[in-house]
Structure formats: structure tokens, C-alpha cells
Scaffold this motif. Sequence first.
Motif, PDB file in Angstrom:
ATOM      1  N   ASN A   1      13.196 -11.601   1.753  1.00 41.05           N
ATOM      2  CA  ASN A   1      11.909 -11.375   2.339  1.00 41.05           C
ATOM      3  C   ASN A   1      11.793 -10.585   3.507  1.00 41.05           C
ATOM      4  N   ASN A   2      12.149  -9.140   3.417  1.00 43.26           N
ATOM      5  CA  ASN A   2      12.270  -8.525   4.400  1.00 43.26           C
ATOM      6  C   ASN A   2      11.222  -7.373   4.483  1.00 43.26           C
ATOM      7  N   SER A   3      10.095  -7.513   4.249  1.00 38.44           N
ATOM      8  CA  SER A   3       9.109  -6.274   4.229  1.00 38.44           C
ATOM      9  C   SER A   3       8.800  -5.911   5.443  1.00 38.44           C
ATOM     10  N   SER A   4       8.861  -6.540   6.488  1.00 37.89           N
ATOM     11  CA  SER A   4       8.508  -5.769   7.825  1.00 37.89           C
ATOM     12  C   SER A   4       9.794  -5.090   8.543  1.00 37.89           C
TER      13      SER A   4
ATOM     14  N   ILE B   1       0.784  -1.209   0.099  1.00 36.96           N
ATOM     15  CA  ILE B   1      -0.091  -0.069  -0.064  1.00 36.96           C
ATOM     16  C   ILE B   1       0.969   1.291   0.050  1.00 36.96           C
ATOM     17  N   VAL B   2       1.856   1.325   0.983  1.00 35.76           N
ATOM     18  CA  VAL B   2       2.843   2.364   0.978  1.00 35.76           C
ATOM     19  C   VAL B   2       3.253   2.776  -0.636  1.00 35.76           C
ATOM     20  N   ASN B   3       3.755   1.523  -1.296  1.00 35.24           N
ATOM     21  CA  ASN B   3       4.193   1.637  -2.664  1.00 35.24           C
ATOM     22  C   ASN B   3       3.083   2.151  -3.547  1.00 35.24           C
TER      23      ASN B   3
ATOM     24  N   LEU C   1      11.480   3.212  -0.497  1.00 35.00           N
ATOM     25  CA  LEU C   1      11.676   2.603   0.692  1.00 35.00           C
ATOM     26  C   LEU C   1      10.569   1.357   0.696  1.00 35.00           C
ATOM     27  N   SER C   2       9.671   1.506  -0.105  1.00 35.17           N
ATOM     28  CA  SER C   2       8.728   0.241  -0.244  1.00 35.17           C
ATOM     29  C   SER C   2       8.685  -0.365  -1.622  1.00 35.17           C
ATOM     30  N   SER C   3       9.591   0.233  -2.337  1.00 29.79           N
ATOM     31  CA  SER C   3       9.682  -0.955  -3.616  1.00 29.79           C
ATOM     32  C   SER C   3      10.031  -2.068  -3.713  1.00 29.79           C
TER      33      SER C   3
END
Lengths: 296, 296
Positions: free
Chosen positions: B134-137, A142-144, B125-127
Motif C-alpha cells: 500500500n504505497n500509493s503516496s 486518476i493518473v492511471n 508508475l500509477s498502475s
Amino acid sequence: MFDLKKYFDEKRDQINICLDELLSSSTNSTRIASAMKYSLMAGGKRLRPVLCLASAEAVCGNSDNIIREACALEMIHTYSLIHDDLPSMDNDDLRRGKPTCHIAFDEATAILAGDALLTLAFQILSSPETMSENNSSKHLDIVNRVSVAAGYQGMIQGQMDDIEAEGKQLSFDDLEKLHRLKTGVLIEASVCTGAVLGGAETEKVENLQSYAENIGLAFQVTDDILNVEGDPEIMGKSAGTDMERGKMTYPSLIGIDKSKKLAEKLVNNALDVISHFDHRADPLRSIAQYILHRKR
Amino acid sequence: MFDLKKYFDEKRDQINICLDELLSSSTNSTRIASAMKYSLMAGGKRLRPVLCLASAEAVCGNSDNIIREACALEMIHTYSLIHDDLPSMDNDDLRRGKPTCHIAFDEATAILAGDALLTLAFQILSSPETMSENNSSKHLDIVNRVSVAAGYQGMIQGQMDDIEAEGKQLSFDDLEKLHRLKTGVLIEASVCTGAVLGGAETEKVENLQSYAENIGLAFQVTDDILNVEGDPEIMGKSAGTDMERGKMTYPSLIGIDKSKKLAEKLVNNALDVISHFDHRADPLRSIAQYILHRKR
């Protein structure tokens, strides 16, 4: 018959309470927080957050869990209005009958209040408090999506195009592109936010994005029509202002009748693309219909 | 003996190449992209992204994997400079010897270029392209830290305080708070970004945040000292400008000798708090020393 007014009133109340909480939770006595709150609480329609919530419901998600995210979208919309109203941009003194942020406060405060609302939106979308479960990858998505929509290839480019278009003749395609960037992409991001957080699979997210693209454009077309033939009493703002300003509109480009047909076609497209959704998409259907028949 | 100049030159090259790519990957022919690039490539020190990379290395992380995130921090710094320079804020025509963004382009473009750099930072930062695993958190954590630091209770409040402080007498605590918000919190966020993405456990992230808080303040103190007794030839900018503007500084508040002792104490604090880190923290140690002895 679905009661859209009741639905909108209920959602708007929820959104307004949440917006108030999001800004009151901290030092709301500062000048910057006052300016943010002033513009955020100036009586917007809350179309974007309501679309976000309705979209989550349409894919069987729980809209109560994503009110904060919906509010973040309203913050981004409000930031864009504050900056658009600035003297170096549209130079508007009034919005919804109230002094604009730079008139009520001052220009520096207005610029910073806009910056702050944009930044707060991303803070909310990434806040540990916003997470209802272990769904950080969805929130990062969502941020993206929101940052792409609001960014220099989206909403900001739309505002640049709008400034550059002043007094110029645009083609139909250019006008459509301008509106899609300036208002459409954030409406699409709002609907997609609801869909993704509501747990929709990719295909339904795409259906809903297409729905949003069509109603976003339809909304702009009917806005232009109302500016020509709307009742200033009902609208709460003057008619005929677009022509005075030499602004390109659908009626000036293709005439009022073709504009009405275009709005109808766009709304029908929007309804078609979600025709396989069940009754939980009725709010979205009703919003699409409303855009066509609205008087303000 | 650690060669900080070589280290900084290498990192700065990496950062500049990446910044260039991040803005060239798309429609860089638009006016808004030109304005973004103009300010981003105007020869900054790149302190924030270098601190981010050095911090990742200090916790045994791979800094090559997080260059894009480091660049996002520089974008936020540049956005804040563009908006601070605006006529309604500090009204500066020159920065680093070049016309400021609103002079080189125009005010509307400068406001939007700032907005766009802030938004692009969150996009990066969210791309999905930024994720190396797998480090989305972790990335969501970074989005949150950075938005809090840049927001209305961080950097933006610092700029408000700075505007309101003009011509006023501040206490030592007020001056420290102003600087911590205006420049410190983003420096802290930069160091934390490197630490978190470098895989540091919570305690080390906190150590590094404390390091950053101390060097951030030390940087401001030495900035004030240089403005009094620096060599304009070496600095590339005039001295004595703070006094002319009636700006509150550490030397004007506590005198030049006490200011030097304060800078020394802050740098020693910074070094102490990371004293248990191994040689991989040498770049951070060297940056702290540099702040104390810099001539520009």
C-alpha cells in the motif's frame, strides 16, 4: 429549467482563470511556456473540464476543490490538438480561426509544447498542492485512468486509426471505434475524474462512464451532421469540409436521417443511465440535451 | 573489487525482459506499438533504470520490486530521443547505428510513438499492478518528481535551449544549465525514484539526488571529451561530430585538460556525498568511477 449557458459560462471562467494561474506561476516568459499558453488559451469550449466538474457535483462532491485536475484534462486535450495539427499529421494551419501552434511558433516548438502540456497534466494530477486532503490513492487512480485513456491503446491509437483511415471506406463499427478512441476515451476519463474525486462509489463511477461514452459518441455524430448542414456563420468554421477531405462521417455512411436518430438514441442512453441521480446531475443532463440541439 | 560489468549486464537483462513484457502484454501488433518497441529495444545503455535500481539497493531497498518503475524511466528517455531526432529538431537519420524512428516508420508515427512512451511511463508508475504494497503516496510522489523533471521547466526546456544554442557562444554557466536540464534532471529523477521506493528517508534521498546531479554533469563532460579524442571503433560512432556541427562543448569552452579535471571533480563530489553509505552503495560508486574512465 436549468440554465446551461450560465452554468457553462461560470465554469469556463473558473477554468480559464485556473489555467492562466497554472502557467503563470512560473517562468512564463520562455518560448515554450508562451506556446503552451497560446494554444491553451485559444478559446476552447472547455467541454472536458466542465464535464469533470459537473460529474463531481452529480455525485454530491465539491467541484471547487478539483478545478486544477479539471484543467489538467484540458491540457491533455490541447496537447492532442497541437500534435494532430502538425504538418506530418493533419497539416492544419488554422484552428478556431487562429494560426495553429506550429504556424504561430514553429514545428519544433509545437511538438515540445504538446509534450510539455501532456507532462504538465500529470504534474498537476500528482502535485502536493492539488491534494485537498489525504487522497493520494484517488489521485493515483486518476493518473492511471487518464494515462490509459490518453495512451497507445486509447487516444493515440485513435489518431493512428484516423491517419490510416484517410480516403478509405470504414464499416460502422470501425468508425465508432475510431471516434471512441480518438475523442471518447478522454471524455470518459474526464467524467470519471470528477466522479472519483467527488467521492462516488464504484457503481456510480461506472454509470457516469457509460453516460460519457454515449455523449462522446453523440457529440461526434452531431459534429458530422453540423459539417453537412450547419450554418458556417454560427459555427465560425466552414461546412462541407469533411466531404472535401474524403473523411468518413456518419452522414456519409448511414445518411443524415439515420445519423440524427443515432444521436438521439445515444443521448437517450446517456440520460437513462443516470436517471436515478438526483437534481445535482441536472448539468450533466442538460449537457447531453445540448449536444443534440447544438448549432455549433 | 566490485564487478560493474557483471552488475550492469544482469540488470540490463532484467530491464530488457521487463520492457519487452510491458509492451507485449497487449496489442503489440499495431503499428504504434511496433514503433514504440523498435525505439525502446534499439540497444540503449539503460543507464537511467540501472541507476534507479542501484539507488534502491543503496538505501537497502529491494530492487526486484521496482523493475517496472525503472522501465518507465527508460521509456521517458526513449520518448525524448525519438522527438529530438525528428526532422524539425536535430534531424538525425541514425541512432546507435540504426535508422531513427521517423526513418524506420514515418514522422507522424514517430511523434505519436514518443507521445505514447511518455504516457505509458505514467501509466506504469500509477498502475495497480506496479504497487507491491500500500504505497500509493510514494508512487504519486514519483509521478510528480518525474513529471517535473521531464516537463517544460526540466528536460523539455533543455531541448529548447539546445535548439536555440545552435551556432551560438554559451557561457560556462549556460552550458551547465543546458546539460542539467536536457539530461541531468531525468538522471536525478531516476536516482530519486529508486531512493524513494527503496524507503530512504528525506536526507538520503537528497544525498542521492546530489550524487545524481554530479554524475549527470560528469557524464556530459566525458561525452564531450570522447567526441574529441575517443576511438570511433570502440565508441561505435564517429568522433569530431560536435565540432563539425558547431556544437558548444566543454573542451571547446575550457579546453581538454580543464574538462578532464572538471569531470574528475564532479565524480569526486558524487562519491563524497554518498561516502557515509555502506557497501550496498558500491554499484553507485562504481558507476561514478566508470563515467570517468569510460572509452565509449
